[in-house]
Design an enzyme around this catalytic site. Structure first.
Site, mmCIF file in Angstrom:
data_model
loop_
_atom_site.group_PDB
_atom_site.id
_atom_site.type_symbol
_atom_site.label_atom_id
_atom_site.label_comp_id
_atom_site.label_asym_id
_atom_site.label_seq_id
_atom_site.Cartn_x
_atom_site.Cartn_y
_atom_site.Cartn_z
ATOM 1 N N TYR A 59 10.243 -0.676 44.314
ATOM 2 C CA TYR A 59 9.785 -1.227 43.356
ATOM 3 C C TYR A 59 8.540 -2.242 43.893
ATOM 4 O O TYR A 59 8.495 -2.836 44.812
ATOM 5 C CB TYR A 59 10.793 -2.450 42.498
ATOM 6 C CG TYR A 59 11.796 -1.701 42.004
ATOM 7 C CD1 TYR A 59 11.887 -0.984 40.630
ATOM 8 C CD2 TYR A 59 13.088 -1.418 42.585
ATOM 9 C CE1 TYR A 59 12.897 -0.268 40.147
ATOM 10 C CE2 TYR A 59 14.095 -0.813 42.081
ATOM 11 C CZ TYR A 59 14.150 -0.146 40.802
ATOM 12 O OH TYR A 59 15.086 0.540 40.183
ATOM 13 N N GLU A 101 14.839 5.846 41.997
ATOM 14 C CA GLU A 101 14.210 4.456 41.349
ATOM 15 C C GLU A 101 12.874 4.011 41.770
ATOM 16 O O GLU A 101 12.821 3.906 43.077
ATOM 17 C CB GLU A 101 15.483 3.361 41.902
ATOM 18 C CG GLU A 101 16.888 3.614 41.046
ATOM 19 C CD GLU A 101 17.611 2.379 41.182
ATOM 20 O OE1 GLU A 101 17.074 1.005 41.380
ATOM 21 O OE2 GLU A 101 18.902 2.396 41.322
ATOM 22 N N ASN A 151 23.379 -0.342 39.993
ATOM 23 C CA ASN A 151 24.476 -1.146 40.534
ATOM 24 C C ASN A 151 25.660 -0.936 39.535
ATOM 25 O O ASN A 151 26.772 -1.067 40.137
ATOM 26 C CB ASN A 151 23.876 -2.702 40.401
ATOM 27 C CG ASN A 151 22.534 -2.880 41.669
ATOM 28 O OD1 ASN A 151 22.484 -2.003 42.510
ATOM 29 N ND2 ASN A 151 22.274 -3.801 41.587
ATOM 30 N N ASN A 155 25.580 4.506 44.727
ATOM 31 C CA ASN A 155 24.191 4.051 44.660
ATOM 32 C C ASN A 155 24.111 2.861 45.455
ATOM 33 O O ASN A 155 24.771 1.833 45.722
ATOM 34 C CB ASN A 155 24.255 3.351 43.319
ATOM 35 C CG ASN A 155 22.690 2.650 42.812
ATOM 36 O OD1 ASN A 155 21.681 3.182 42.722
ATOM 37 N ND2 ASN A 155 22.953 1.376 42.821
ATOM 38 N N GLU A 156 22.891 3.039 46.086
ATOM 39 C CA GLU A 156 22.203 1.937 47.021
ATOM 40 C C GLU A 156 23.463 0.957 48.107
ATOM 41 O O GLU A 156 23.616 -0.230 48.055
ATOM 42 C CB GLU A 156 21.512 0.435 46.322
ATOM 43 C CG GLU A 156 20.188 1.128 45.475
ATOM 44 C CD GLU A 156 19.572 0.092 44.975
ATOM 45 O OE1 GLU A 156 20.092 -1.044 44.672
ATOM 46 O OE2 GLU A 156 18.622 0.080 44.787
#
Length: 506
Positions: free
Chosen positions: A243, A291, A71, A171-172
């Site tokens: 995750y 990740e 992030n 990212n994301e």
């Protein structure tokens, strides 16, 4: 329960890209500052890098390290981290509500990578910035031409290029929490034009486009399809992030996490190949699972476990410093097994993260460092994994998962090389021990001799919530697996409930 299976080195199905054993360093909490970089620490070198941390990262065996986020990268100005340190600005980091000092930037991080023996994987900011800034960074990092950026790089102490081969296009970007969040169509267009421009500058780089930040995202699937329709010809990888945590004290359900990861990978592969089919292309997009980890993102009431916005704009606050127990390490080991089982398409992966922040390595300012329980499966798997992957079919029965139905109690994978074979296995059952009997006659035929066990490692604790802490840094570890041996043409090993093991045969 008795488990039967076989180990035949001749049935390997893919090679292993060592980038599968990658890591991730983000400017988040105490990861960089007071983690890898702490001037004044008794072990720090002249550049401020803790040598006790360097030693543990080397032991961990990470290959390629993704940097600087995460992030964080979606608001990052990379130019802030170059030049004389006294001239570098302090900035407010909106991602983690902290103050970034910029005392560690591209040059310093590259120096640290030289110390730990890992390669650099850079992410570009496509949140608050655009194609032009990505090109500036690529030129600064990789060009050997005579330009203002390369002269600036030389003035900052680096005449030769950094030679970064792998680059993340943001990212994301699917996440509404991301600075500069875009929908799939807008991001796909931005990623495509950025990728095309970057390849004009350096055609040899490999590019990773953002996939979903989790399979539970409401746009999962449609995001991948739309983004790849824009970028298929421009990129080499699509990212996966995931995750896992124990919810509601249900350890058995938590131990099924590897099934979720496996299905996530298979779904993304299917989408990527469907896009290839519509484009009548034989190209195959690979996965960068950049990740993954156990992360207690939510506490019992569902709130995030850290609220930095309640603490002003601190420098290097203690954020996301999860304490891992034996159960977490067993699940973690199973996730590594799952990544290896998909190594034909997962060609890169990044454990998120390395030091202090949801990390296998912890430090105390001015004090010691220690290994968390998750350190052991990673370091052992990275060290023992061979050149090719071997599927290990086992039949040990199942347990019932609310989310996934019938789940195998035992999961295993092996790797092979010229010298021998390494087996990685997990017992997911919370109640039943497992007695494995694996046929190794194929090894005898391949090598002309019977194998022998030269290493065995067991991670298990009767208290599945035992953890390593500052006061008890060696409470949980690994020990030899008693009784692991070859009896005739059969490898015999017994695994207690909730355990992970690795065995090396030569």
């Amino acid at each position: 329960m008795t488990t039967h299976g076989s180990l035949d080195p001749r049935s390997s199905f893919t090679d292993i890209d060592r980038r599968l054993f990658g890591g991730f360093v983000e400017h988040l909490g105490r990861h960089v500052y007071d983690g890898i970089h702490e001037p004044g620490h008794p072990s720090a070198d002249a550049d401020g890098f803790r040598q006790d941390v360097v030693a543990l990262v080397k032991e961990l065996g990470v290959s390629t390290i993704r940097y600087p986020g995460g992030n964080f990268v979606s608001g990052y100005r990379w130019e802030d981290g170059i030049g004389p340190k006294e001239d570098r600005p302090q900035r407010l980091d909106l991602a983690w509500h902290s103050t970034e000092t910029n005392q560690v930037g591209l040059h310093e991080f590259a120096q640290w990578l030289d110390l730990v023996g890992s390669d650099l994987m850079l992410a570009v900011n496509l949140g608050t910035r655009d194609t032009a800034e990505a090109l500036d960074l690529l030129e600064y990092a990789n060009s050997d031409a005579d330009t203002s950026w390369t002269r600036e790089r030389a003035r900052n102490g680096r005449v030769t290029p950094f030679g970064v081969s792998m680059w993340c296009l943001g990212n994301e970007m699917d996440g509404p929490w991301q600075i500069g969040h875009r929908n799939a169509d807008d991001y796909g267009k931005l990623a495509s034009r950025t990728a095309k421009a970057m390849r004009m500058l350096d055609p040899d780089i490999e590019l990773v486009v953002c996939g979903s930040s989790g399979s539970g995202m409401p746009t999962f699937g449609s995001w991948e399809r739309t983004v790849l329709e824009h970028t298929f010809d421009d990129v080499d990888f699509i990212s996966c992030h995931s995750y896992y945590q124990e919810m509601g004290g249900d350890a058995q359900e938590f131990l099924a996490s590897g099934v979720d990861m496996s299905r996530f990978i298979s779904s993304v592969v299917a989408i990527a190949d469907a896009v290839a089919a519509t484009k009548k292309s034989r190209k195959r997009i690979m996965i960068s699972f950049d990740e993954w980890n156990v992360w207690y993102l939510h506490n019992e009431d569902g709130g995030q476990n850290d609220k930095p916005e309640e603490r002003g704009w601190p420098i290097a606050p203690r954020l996301l410093e999860d304490q891992y127990h034996a159960l977490d390490a067993v699940v973690f080991g199973d996730l590594l097994i799952t990544l290896l089982q998909h190594a034909d398409r997962v060609r890169s992966a990044s454990l998120a993260q390395l030091v202090n922040v949801i990390a296998p390595i912890m430090t105390e300012p001015g004090g010691p460092t220690w290994r968390q329980t998750t350190f052991f499966p990673f370091s052992i798997t990275s060290r023992l994994a061979g050149e090719r992957v071997l599927r290990v079919p086992v039949d040990a029965g199942t347990f019932r998962s609310e989310r996934f139905g019938d789940v195998a109690k035992v999961n295993a994978v092996a790797t092979v090389d010229d010298e021998g074979l390494s087996l990685f296995v997990v017992n997911r059952s919370t109640t039943d021990a497992a007695s494995l009997r694996l046929d190794v006659s194929g090894f005898v035929r391949a090598h002309g001799r019977a194998p022998r066990v030269v290493e065995s490692h067991l991670l298990h604790d009767d208290d599945i919530y035992a953890a390593n802490t500052l006061s008890t840094p060696e409470r949980v570890g690994v020990r030899p697996l008693d009784g692991a041996a070859v009896d005739g043409d059969v490898l015999v090993l017994d695994l207690p409930a909730v355990s992970w093991a690795a065995i090396r045969l030569v």
